[in-house]
Write a protein that holds these residues in place. Structure first.
Motif, mmCIF file in Angstrom:
data_model
loop_
_atom_site.group_PDB
_atom_site.id
_atom_site.type_symbol
_atom_site.label_atom_id
_atom_site.label_comp_id
_atom_site.label_asym_id
_atom_site.label_seq_id
_atom_site.Cartn_x
_atom_site.Cartn_y
_atom_site.Cartn_z
ATOM 1 N N UNK A 88 0.832 -1.206 0.000
ATOM 2 C CA UNK A 88 0.000 0.000 0.000
ATOM 3 C C UNK A 88 0.868 1.258 0.000
ATOM 4 N N UNK A 89 1.903 1.263 0.837
ATOM 5 C CA UNK A 89 2.807 2.413 0.897
ATOM 6 C C UNK A 89 3.525 2.625 -0.423
ATOM 7 N N UNK A 90 3.969 1.539 -1.042
ATOM 8 C CA UNK A 90 4.685 1.625 -2.319
ATOM 9 C C UNK A 90 3.767 2.192 -3.410
ATOM 10 N N UNK A 91 2.521 1.727 -3.442
ATOM 11 C CA UNK A 91 1.579 2.233 -4.442
ATOM 12 C C UNK A 91 1.355 3.733 -4.288
ATOM 13 N N UNK A 92 1.294 4.209 -3.055
ATOM 14 C CA UNK A 92 1.035 5.626 -2.826
ATOM 15 C C UNK A 92 2.288 6.479 -3.033
ATOM 16 N N UNK A 101 -10.143 2.387 1.066
ATOM 17 C CA UNK A 101 -10.639 1.125 1.605
ATOM 18 C C UNK A 101 -12.124 0.969 1.317
ATOM 19 N N UNK A 102 -12.512 -0.228 0.903
ATOM 20 C CA UNK A 102 -13.906 -0.507 0.602
ATOM 21 C C UNK A 102 -14.247 -1.873 1.182
ATOM 22 N N UNK A 187 -7.005 -8.365 -3.586
ATOM 23 C CA UNK A 187 -7.124 -7.530 -2.401
ATOM 24 C C UNK A 187 -7.075 -6.055 -2.783
ATOM 25 N N UNK A 188 -6.258 -5.748 -3.807
ATOM 26 C CA UNK A 188 -6.151 -4.386 -4.331
ATOM 27 C C UNK A 188 -6.760 -4.380 -5.732
#
Length: 450
Positions: A88-92, A101-102, A187-188
Protein backbone atom coordinates in the motif's frame (compact mmCIF):
# COMPACT_ATOMS: atom_id res chain seq x y z
CA UNK A 1 26.83 1.68 -5.62
CA UNK A 2 23.43 1.65 -7.30
CA UNK A 3 21.06 -0.01 -4.85
CA UNK A 4 18.83 -2.19 -6.97
CA UNK A 5 17.88 -5.75 -7.86
CA UNK A 6 18.96 -6.91 -11.29
CA UNK A 7 19.10 -10.02 -13.46
CA UNK A 8 21.34 -11.70 -16.00
CA UNK A 9 20.76 -14.56 -18.42
CA UNK A 10 22.52 -17.90 -18.08
CA UNK A 11 25.79 -17.79 -20.07
CA UNK A 12 26.11 -20.17 -23.01
CA UNK A 13 27.76 -23.45 -22.06
CA UNK A 14 26.71 -23.22 -18.40
CA UNK A 15 24.38 -25.94 -17.13
CA UNK A 16 21.60 -24.75 -14.85
CA UNK A 17 17.87 -25.26 -14.46
CA UNK A 18 17.47 -21.47 -14.42
CA UNK A 19 17.34 -19.44 -17.63
CA UNK A 20 18.30 -16.33 -15.70
CA UNK A 21 19.45 -15.38 -12.22
CA UNK A 22 18.21 -12.43 -10.18
CA UNK A 23 20.74 -10.66 -7.95
CA UNK A 24 20.22 -8.43 -4.94
CA UNK A 25 21.99 -5.05 -4.47
CA UNK A 26 25.01 -6.86 -2.98
CA UNK A 27 25.30 -8.92 -6.19
CA UNK A 28 24.23 -12.07 -4.37
CA UNK A 29 21.79 -14.47 -6.12
CA UNK A 30 18.21 -13.85 -5.00
CA UNK A 31 16.38 -17.14 -5.41
CA UNK A 32 12.74 -16.09 -4.72
CA UNK A 33 12.55 -13.93 -7.86
CA UNK A 34 14.72 -16.39 -9.80
CA UNK A 35 12.35 -19.23 -8.91
CA UNK A 36 9.35 -17.05 -9.74
CA UNK A 37 10.56 -16.31 -13.28
CA UNK A 38 11.38 -19.97 -13.89
CA UNK A 39 7.96 -21.01 -12.61
CA UNK A 40 6.26 -18.58 -15.00
CA UNK A 41 7.87 -20.17 -18.04
CA UNK A 42 5.43 -22.57 -19.63
CA UNK A 43 2.47 -20.88 -17.92
CA UNK A 44 2.78 -17.55 -19.71
CA UNK A 45 4.97 -16.32 -22.56
CA UNK A 46 8.62 -15.48 -21.90
CA UNK A 47 8.00 -11.82 -22.72
CA UNK A 48 5.16 -11.68 -20.15
CA UNK A 49 7.29 -13.47 -17.54
CA UNK A 50 10.11 -10.99 -18.11
CA UNK A 51 7.68 -8.09 -17.95
CA UNK A 52 6.38 -9.33 -14.60
CA UNK A 53 9.92 -9.73 -13.28
CA UNK A 54 10.94 -6.23 -14.34
CA UNK A 55 7.93 -4.69 -12.64
CA UNK A 56 8.87 -6.41 -9.35
CA UNK A 57 12.57 -5.53 -9.23
CA UNK A 58 12.05 -1.86 -8.14
CA UNK A 59 9.58 -2.94 -5.44
CA UNK A 60 12.02 -5.40 -3.87
CA UNK A 61 14.76 -2.76 -3.95
CA UNK A 62 12.45 -0.22 -2.33
CA UNK A 63 11.30 -2.73 0.28
CA UNK A 64 14.86 -3.41 1.36
CA UNK A 65 15.82 0.26 1.46
CA UNK A 66 12.72 2.20 2.58
CA UNK A 67 10.01 -0.11 3.93
CA UNK A 68 9.12 0.07 7.59
CA UNK A 69 6.86 -1.92 9.87
CA UNK A 70 7.12 -1.36 13.61
CA UNK A 71 10.66 -0.05 13.19
CA UNK A 72 11.93 -2.93 11.03
CA UNK A 73 12.54 -3.46 7.32
CA UNK A 74 9.87 -5.61 5.70
CA UNK A 75 10.98 -8.95 4.25
CA UNK A 76 9.31 -10.60 1.26
CA UNK A 77 8.33 -13.64 3.38
CA UNK A 78 6.68 -11.65 6.20
CA UNK A 79 3.05 -12.12 7.28
CA UNK A 80 0.45 -11.14 4.62
CA UNK A 81 -0.72 -8.14 6.65
CA UNK A 82 2.84 -6.79 6.75
CA UNK A 83 3.29 -7.33 3.02
CA UNK A 84 0.05 -5.47 2.34
CA UNK A 85 1.28 -2.55 4.45
CA UNK A 86 4.43 -2.36 2.30
CA UNK A 87 2.45 -2.77 -0.89
CA UNK A 88 0.00 0.00 0.00
CA UNK A 89 2.81 2.41 0.90
CA UNK A 90 4.68 1.63 -2.32
CA UNK A 91 1.58 2.23 -4.44
CA UNK A 92 1.03 5.63 -2.83
CA UNK A 93 4.63 6.88 -2.48
CA UNK A 94 6.34 5.39 -5.51
CA UNK A 95 3.49 4.94 -8.02
CA UNK A 96 1.47 8.04 -7.06
CA UNK A 97 -1.76 6.07 -6.62
CA UNK A 98 -4.66 6.92 -4.36
CA UNK A 99 -5.86 4.08 -2.12
CA UNK A 100 -9.36 3.86 -0.70
CA UNK A 101 -10.64 1.12 1.61
CA UNK A 102 -13.91 -0.51 0.60
CA UNK A 103 -15.25 -3.11 3.03
CA UNK A 104 -12.71 -5.95 2.96
CA UNK A 105 -10.53 -4.76 0.08
CA UNK A 106 -8.83 -1.64 -1.29
CA UNK A 107 -9.60 0.39 -4.41
CA UNK A 108 -6.57 1.66 -6.29
CA UNK A 109 -6.94 4.82 -8.36
CA UNK A 110 -4.23 5.95 -10.74
CA UNK A 111 -3.42 9.66 -10.97
CA UNK A 112 -1.86 11.62 -13.80
CA UNK A 113 1.52 11.02 -12.14
CA UNK A 114 1.11 7.25 -11.98
CA UNK A 115 2.97 5.05 -14.49
CA UNK A 116 1.11 2.92 -17.00
CA UNK A 117 2.44 -0.22 -15.32
CA UNK A 118 0.31 -0.20 -12.15
CA UNK A 119 -1.99 -2.99 -13.34
CA UNK A 120 0.96 -5.12 -14.42
CA UNK A 121 2.60 -4.59 -11.03
CA UNK A 122 -0.58 -5.67 -9.22
CA UNK A 123 -0.78 -8.82 -11.31
CA UNK A 124 2.94 -9.56 -11.01
CA UNK A 125 3.07 -9.43 -7.20
CA UNK A 126 -0.06 -11.54 -6.90
CA UNK A 127 1.48 -14.06 -9.31
CA UNK A 128 4.80 -13.98 -7.41
CA UNK A 129 3.22 -15.10 -4.14
CA UNK A 130 1.06 -17.66 -5.93
CA UNK A 131 4.24 -19.24 -7.35
CA UNK A 132 6.16 -19.14 -4.07
CA UNK A 133 3.24 -20.75 -2.22
CA UNK A 134 3.09 -23.56 -4.79
CA UNK A 135 6.87 -23.96 -4.47
CA UNK A 136 6.41 -24.19 -0.67
CA UNK A 137 8.69 -21.21 -0.05
CA UNK A 138 6.02 -18.91 1.42
CA UNK A 139 4.17 -20.37 4.38
CA UNK A 140 1.21 -17.97 4.55
CA UNK A 141 -1.76 -17.31 2.29
CA UNK A 142 -1.34 -15.02 -0.69
CA UNK A 143 -1.17 -11.37 0.57
CA UNK A 144 -2.77 -10.14 -2.66
CA UNK A 145 -5.73 -12.55 -2.53
CA UNK A 146 -8.77 -11.58 -0.50
CA UNK A 147 -10.73 -14.75 0.19
CA UNK A 148 -13.27 -12.82 2.29
CA UNK A 149 -14.16 -10.61 -0.67
CA UNK A 150 -14.83 -13.47 -3.06
CA UNK A 151 -16.84 -15.31 -0.39
CA UNK A 152 -19.08 -12.27 0.08
CA UNK A 153 -19.44 -11.89 -3.69
CA UNK A 154 -20.42 -15.52 -4.04
CA UNK A 155 -22.94 -15.23 -1.19
CA UNK A 156 -24.55 -12.18 -2.79
CA UNK A 157 -24.88 -13.99 -6.10
CA UNK A 158 -26.44 -17.15 -4.63
CA UNK A 159 -28.82 -15.68 -2.04
CA UNK A 160 -32.37 -15.38 -3.37
CA UNK A 161 -35.05 -12.78 -2.79
CA UNK A 162 -36.83 -15.13 -0.38
CA UNK A 163 -35.29 -14.95 3.07
CA UNK A 164 -33.00 -17.90 3.75
CA UNK A 165 -33.48 -19.34 0.26
CA UNK A 166 -31.14 -19.75 -2.68
CA UNK A 167 -31.76 -17.91 -5.92
CA UNK A 168 -34.22 -19.38 -8.37
CA UNK A 169 -32.84 -20.48 -11.77
CA UNK A 170 -32.55 -17.69 -14.35
CA UNK A 171 -35.12 -19.37 -16.60
CA UNK A 172 -37.74 -19.04 -13.85
CA UNK A 173 -37.83 -15.29 -14.44
CA UNK A 174 -38.83 -14.57 -10.84
CA UNK A 175 -35.66 -12.75 -9.77
CA UNK A 176 -33.61 -10.03 -11.43
CA UNK A 177 -30.71 -11.46 -13.43
CA UNK A 178 -27.19 -10.95 -12.12
CA UNK A 179 -24.87 -9.02 -14.46
CA UNK A 180 -22.33 -11.46 -15.87
CA UNK A 181 -18.87 -10.66 -14.60
CA UNK A 182 -15.92 -12.64 -13.39
CA UNK A 183 -15.45 -12.83 -9.65
CA UNK A 184 -12.19 -11.26 -8.55
CA UNK A 185 -10.20 -12.28 -5.51
CA UNK A 186 -7.74 -9.36 -5.65
CA UNK A 187 -7.12 -7.53 -2.40
CA UNK A 188 -6.15 -4.39 -4.33
CA UNK A 189 -8.52 -3.59 -7.20
CA UNK A 190 -7.58 -1.07 -9.89
CA UNK A 191 -10.77 0.86 -10.56
CA UNK A 192 -9.86 3.44 -13.20
CA UNK A 193 -7.54 1.49 -15.46
CA UNK A 194 -8.22 2.40 -19.08
CA UNK A 195 -5.66 1.60 -21.74
CA UNK A 196 -4.71 4.65 -23.76
CA UNK A 197 -2.19 4.65 -26.58
CA UNK A 198 0.73 7.01 -26.39
CA UNK A 199 1.03 9.87 -28.86
CA UNK A 200 4.60 9.90 -30.13
CA UNK A 201 5.01 12.55 -32.80
CA UNK A 202 8.79 12.92 -32.90
CA UNK A 203 9.49 12.62 -36.65
CA UNK A 204 13.14 11.77 -36.02
CA UNK A 205 12.55 8.91 -33.56
CA UNK A 206 13.35 6.00 -35.95
CA UNK A 207 16.63 7.57 -37.01
CA UNK A 208 17.63 8.19 -33.40
CA UNK A 209 17.08 4.48 -32.74
CA UNK A 210 19.04 3.42 -35.85
CA UNK A 211 21.95 5.60 -34.74
CA UNK A 212 21.80 4.08 -31.26
CA UNK A 213 22.04 0.63 -32.83
CA UNK A 214 25.00 1.74 -34.90
CA UNK A 215 26.87 2.83 -31.78
CA UNK A 216 26.63 -0.69 -30.28
CA UNK A 217 27.36 -2.40 -33.62
CA UNK A 218 23.97 -3.88 -34.32
CA UNK A 219 24.11 -6.72 -36.81
CA UNK A 220 22.08 -6.51 -40.02
CA UNK A 221 19.44 -8.66 -38.31
CA UNK A 222 18.78 -6.03 -35.60
CA UNK A 223 18.76 -3.23 -38.18
CA UNK A 224 16.17 -5.00 -40.35
CA UNK A 225 13.91 -5.79 -37.37
CA UNK A 226 14.07 -2.20 -36.07
CA UNK A 227 13.24 -0.81 -39.51
CA UNK A 228 10.30 -3.20 -39.85
CA UNK A 229 8.92 -2.14 -36.46
CA UNK A 230 8.81 1.55 -37.39
CA UNK A 231 7.73 1.02 -40.99
CA UNK A 232 4.95 -1.50 -40.31
CA UNK A 233 3.58 -0.70 -36.85
CA UNK A 234 3.85 -4.40 -35.94
CA UNK A 235 4.54 -5.83 -32.51
CA UNK A 236 8.10 -7.09 -32.06
CA UNK A 237 7.09 -10.76 -31.87
CA UNK A 238 5.12 -10.42 -35.12
CA UNK A 239 8.36 -9.50 -36.89
CA UNK A 240 10.85 -11.68 -35.02
CA UNK A 241 8.90 -14.90 -35.70
CA UNK A 242 8.40 -14.38 -39.45
CA UNK A 243 9.08 -17.34 -41.72
CA UNK A 244 10.31 -17.59 -45.30
CA UNK A 245 6.81 -18.71 -46.30
CA UNK A 246 5.31 -15.58 -44.75
CA UNK A 247 7.28 -13.58 -47.30
CA UNK A 248 6.75 -15.84 -50.30
CA UNK A 249 2.96 -15.99 -49.96
CA UNK A 250 2.53 -12.26 -50.64
CA UNK A 251 2.32 -10.95 -54.18
CA UNK A 252 4.25 -7.78 -53.36
CA UNK A 253 7.94 -8.08 -52.53
CA UNK A 254 7.42 -5.32 -49.93
CA UNK A 255 4.98 -7.37 -47.83
CA UNK A 256 4.84 -10.36 -45.49
CA UNK A 257 2.00 -12.26 -43.81
CA UNK A 258 2.05 -12.49 -40.03
CA UNK A 259 -0.07 -13.41 -37.02
CA UNK A 260 -1.91 -11.03 -34.73
CA UNK A 261 -2.39 -10.86 -30.99
CA UNK A 262 -4.93 -13.57 -30.15
CA UNK A 263 -4.81 -15.30 -33.55
CA UNK A 264 -2.85 -18.25 -32.06
CA UNK A 265 -0.26 -18.24 -34.82
CA UNK A 266 -2.72 -18.01 -37.72
CA UNK A 267 -1.54 -15.55 -40.37
CA UNK A 268 -4.42 -13.09 -40.38
CA UNK A 269 -2.76 -9.83 -41.46
CA UNK A 270 0.09 -8.48 -43.56
CA UNK A 271 2.92 -6.00 -43.02
CA UNK A 272 4.27 -3.59 -45.61
CA UNK A 273 7.74 -2.02 -45.53
CA UNK A 274 10.08 0.06 -47.70
CA UNK A 275 12.14 -1.03 -50.70
CA UNK A 276 15.32 -0.15 -48.79
CA UNK A 277 14.31 -2.55 -46.02
CA UNK A 278 13.65 -5.25 -48.64
CA UNK A 279 17.24 -4.84 -49.89
CA UNK A 280 18.61 -5.09 -46.35
CA UNK A 281 16.41 -8.11 -45.64
CA UNK A 282 17.78 -10.04 -48.62
CA UNK A 283 21.31 -8.97 -47.80
CA UNK A 284 20.77 -10.43 -44.32
CA UNK A 285 19.24 -13.70 -45.59
CA UNK A 286 21.84 -14.35 -48.27
CA UNK A 287 24.90 -13.20 -46.33
CA UNK A 288 24.62 -12.95 -42.54
CA UNK A 289 21.94 -15.62 -42.11
CA UNK A 290 23.50 -18.11 -44.52
CA UNK A 291 26.51 -18.41 -42.21
CA UNK A 292 24.28 -19.33 -39.26
CA UNK A 293 22.10 -21.76 -41.23
CA UNK A 294 23.14 -25.39 -40.66
CA UNK A 295 22.94 -26.11 -44.41
CA UNK A 296 24.20 -22.69 -45.61
CA UNK A 297 21.03 -22.13 -47.66
CA UNK A 298 20.19 -18.89 -49.45
CA UNK A 299 16.66 -17.54 -49.88
CA UNK A 300 15.83 -19.70 -52.90
CA UNK A 301 16.92 -22.93 -51.17
CA UNK A 302 15.14 -22.30 -47.86
CA UNK A 303 11.80 -24.10 -47.25
CA UNK A 304 8.72 -22.08 -46.31
CA UNK A 305 8.67 -23.18 -42.66
CA UNK A 306 12.20 -21.88 -41.94
CA UNK A 307 12.38 -18.76 -39.73
CA UNK A 308 13.72 -15.64 -41.40
CA UNK A 309 15.70 -14.56 -38.35
CA UNK A 310 18.18 -16.81 -36.51
CA UNK A 311 20.07 -16.39 -33.25
CA UNK A 312 23.87 -16.38 -33.29
CA UNK A 313 23.76 -20.08 -32.46
CA UNK A 314 21.57 -20.86 -35.48
CA UNK A 315 18.28 -21.42 -33.63
CA UNK A 316 15.02 -19.54 -34.36
CA UNK A 317 15.26 -15.99 -33.08
CA UNK A 318 13.18 -15.10 -30.01
CA UNK A 319 12.06 -11.97 -28.19
CA UNK A 320 14.47 -12.27 -25.26
CA UNK A 321 17.53 -12.71 -27.49
CA UNK A 322 16.43 -9.76 -29.64
CA UNK A 323 15.55 -7.51 -26.69
CA UNK A 324 19.08 -7.87 -25.30
CA UNK A 325 20.44 -6.01 -28.35
CA UNK A 326 17.64 -3.42 -28.32
CA UNK A 327 18.15 -2.69 -24.63
CA UNK A 328 21.91 -2.45 -25.05
CA UNK A 329 21.48 0.28 -27.66
CA UNK A 330 18.93 2.19 -25.57
CA UNK A 331 21.18 2.12 -22.50
CA UNK A 332 24.23 3.20 -24.50
CA UNK A 333 22.44 6.31 -25.77
CA UNK A 334 20.38 6.86 -22.60
CA UNK A 335 17.08 6.50 -24.47
CA UNK A 336 14.08 5.24 -22.50
CA UNK A 337 11.99 3.55 -25.17
CA UNK A 338 9.98 0.38 -24.90
CA UNK A 339 10.02 -1.29 -28.34
CA UNK A 340 6.21 -1.37 -28.37
CA UNK A 341 6.26 2.41 -28.64
CA UNK A 342 7.39 2.04 -32.24
CA UNK A 343 3.82 0.87 -32.88
CA UNK A 344 2.41 4.05 -31.30
CA UNK A 345 4.84 6.13 -33.35
CA UNK A 346 3.67 4.41 -36.55
CA UNK A 347 -0.02 5.05 -35.88
CA UNK A 348 0.62 8.65 -34.77
CA UNK A 349 2.54 9.29 -37.98
CA UNK A 350 -0.09 7.65 -40.18
CA UNK A 351 -3.00 9.56 -38.61
CA UNK A 352 -1.05 12.81 -39.00
CA UNK A 353 -0.40 11.99 -42.66
CA UNK A 354 -4.09 11.19 -43.25
CA UNK A 355 -5.22 14.56 -41.94
CA UNK A 356 -2.49 16.51 -43.72
CA UNK A 357 -2.97 15.01 -47.18
CA UNK A 358 -6.67 14.11 -47.44
CA UNK A 359 -8.76 16.59 -49.41
CA UNK A 360 -12.25 15.63 -48.25
CA UNK A 361 -13.91 14.30 -45.12
CA UNK A 362 -14.95 11.19 -47.04
CA UNK A 363 -11.32 10.54 -47.95
CA UNK A 364 -10.29 10.93 -44.30
CA UNK A 365 -12.91 8.41 -43.18
CA UNK A 366 -11.93 5.92 -45.88
CA UNK A 367 -8.22 6.11 -45.06
CA UNK A 368 -8.94 5.85 -41.34
CA UNK A 369 -10.94 2.69 -42.01
CA UNK A 370 -8.05 1.27 -44.03
CA UNK A 371 -5.63 2.00 -41.18
CA UNK A 372 -7.91 0.35 -38.61
CA UNK A 373 -8.11 -2.80 -40.75
CA UNK A 374 -4.34 -2.82 -41.28
CA UNK A 375 -3.45 -2.36 -37.60
CA UNK A 376 -6.13 -4.90 -36.61
CA UNK A 377 -7.39 -3.19 -33.48
CA UNK A 378 -9.90 -5.21 -31.52
CA UNK A 379 -11.68 -1.93 -30.76
CA UNK A 380 -11.90 0.49 -33.68
CA UNK A 381 -12.64 3.40 -31.32
CA UNK A 382 -8.94 3.40 -30.36
CA UNK A 383 -8.23 5.72 -33.28
CA UNK A 384 -10.40 8.41 -31.67
CA UNK A 385 -7.66 8.99 -29.09
CA UNK A 386 -5.14 9.72 -31.83
CA UNK A 387 -7.67 11.95 -33.59
CA UNK A 388 -8.20 13.88 -30.37
CA UNK A 389 -4.47 14.56 -30.25
CA UNK A 390 -4.50 16.05 -33.75
CA UNK A 391 -7.64 18.05 -33.06
CA UNK A 392 -5.73 19.64 -30.22
CA UNK A 393 -2.67 20.12 -32.43
CA UNK A 394 -4.73 21.88 -35.09
CA UNK A 395 -6.12 24.15 -32.41
CA UNK A 396 -2.58 24.97 -31.27
CA UNK A 397 -1.55 25.85 -34.81
CA UNK A 398 -4.63 28.05 -35.34
CA UNK A 399 -4.14 29.64 -31.94
CA UNK A 400 -0.49 30.41 -32.72
CA UNK A 401 -1.54 32.13 -35.95
CA UNK A 402 -4.07 34.20 -33.98
CA UNK A 403 -1.41 35.17 -31.43
CA UNK A 404 0.98 36.18 -34.21
CA UNK A 405 -1.77 38.32 -35.75
CA UNK A 406 -2.47 39.90 -32.34
CA UNK A 407 1.22 40.69 -31.95
CA UNK A 408 1.28 42.28 -35.39
CA UNK A 409 -1.81 44.39 -34.59
CA UNK A 410 -0.24 45.44 -31.29
CA UNK A 411 2.86 46.70 -33.09
CA UNK A 412 0.67 48.60 -35.56
CA UNK A 413 -1.29 50.14 -32.68
CA UNK A 414 1.89 51.26 -30.87
CA UNK A 415 3.32 52.65 -34.09
CA UNK A 416 0.05 54.46 -34.80
CA UNK A 417 0.11 56.19 -31.40
CA UNK A 418 3.75 57.20 -31.84
CA UNK A 419 2.97 58.87 -35.15
CA UNK A 420 -0.12 60.55 -33.67
CA UNK A 421 1.95 62.11 -30.86
CA UNK A 422 4.49 63.39 -33.38
CA UNK A 423 1.77 64.86 -35.57
CA UNK A 424 2.63 62.55 -38.42
CA UNK A 425 0.27 60.58 -40.59
CA UNK A 426 -0.80 57.38 -39.00
CA UNK A 427 -2.67 54.25 -39.78
CA UNK A 428 -6.43 54.69 -40.06
CA UNK A 429 -8.39 53.57 -37.01
CA UNK A 430 -10.40 50.40 -37.22
CA UNK A 431 -13.98 50.76 -38.36
CA UNK A 432 -16.22 49.53 -35.55
CA UNK A 433 -19.65 50.68 -36.71
CA UNK A 434 -19.81 48.51 -39.82
CA UNK A 435 -22.55 45.90 -39.56
CA UNK A 436 -21.85 42.29 -40.36
CA UNK A 437 -23.79 39.06 -40.06
CA UNK A 438 -22.63 36.49 -37.53
CA UNK A 439 -22.82 32.85 -38.58
CA UNK A 440 -25.64 31.00 -36.78
CA UNK A 441 -23.28 28.37 -35.37
CA UNK A 442 -20.93 31.03 -34.03
CA UNK A 443 -23.86 32.91 -32.53
CA UNK A 444 -25.03 29.73 -30.84
CA UNK A 445 -21.55 29.23 -29.47
CA UNK A 446 -21.39 32.83 -28.19
CA UNK A 447 -24.78 32.48 -26.52
CA UNK A 448 -23.58 29.40 -24.69
CA UNK A 449 -20.53 31.05 -23.16
CA UNK A 450 -20.65 31.72 -19.44
Amino acid sequence: MVFKYWYNYRPEGVESRFELLVFDPRNEPFLPLTEFYQDCLGKISKSSALSYLKSLLPFFGWMELYSNYQGKRIQWDDHPQVIREAFETYLMDEMACKIRENNSFFLVNRTNKSPNTVNRFLSALKSFYKSLIQLKQYKYSNPLVNSQSILEEYTNQTTGARKGKLRMPTVAGTEDPIPHRRLTDSYFKLVNEEWRPEIIDDPHLPYRIYQAGKKVNWSLREVVIARMLFETGARASEVIKLTIGDYRTRKSFQEVNTFNKGSHGRRVKFLRFSKDTVKLLFRYINNERIILDSFNRNFEALPDNEPIFLTDSGTPHNYNAWYYHWNKAMNKCEIKLNPHKSRHWFVTTRVNEIYNTSKTKAEIEQRKSELIKYVRWSNSSTIEIYEHHFDEQKHRESHDRMLEHMKKNEKEYVEQNKRKRKGKSFLPSLETTKEFKIDDKIQEFLDGLE
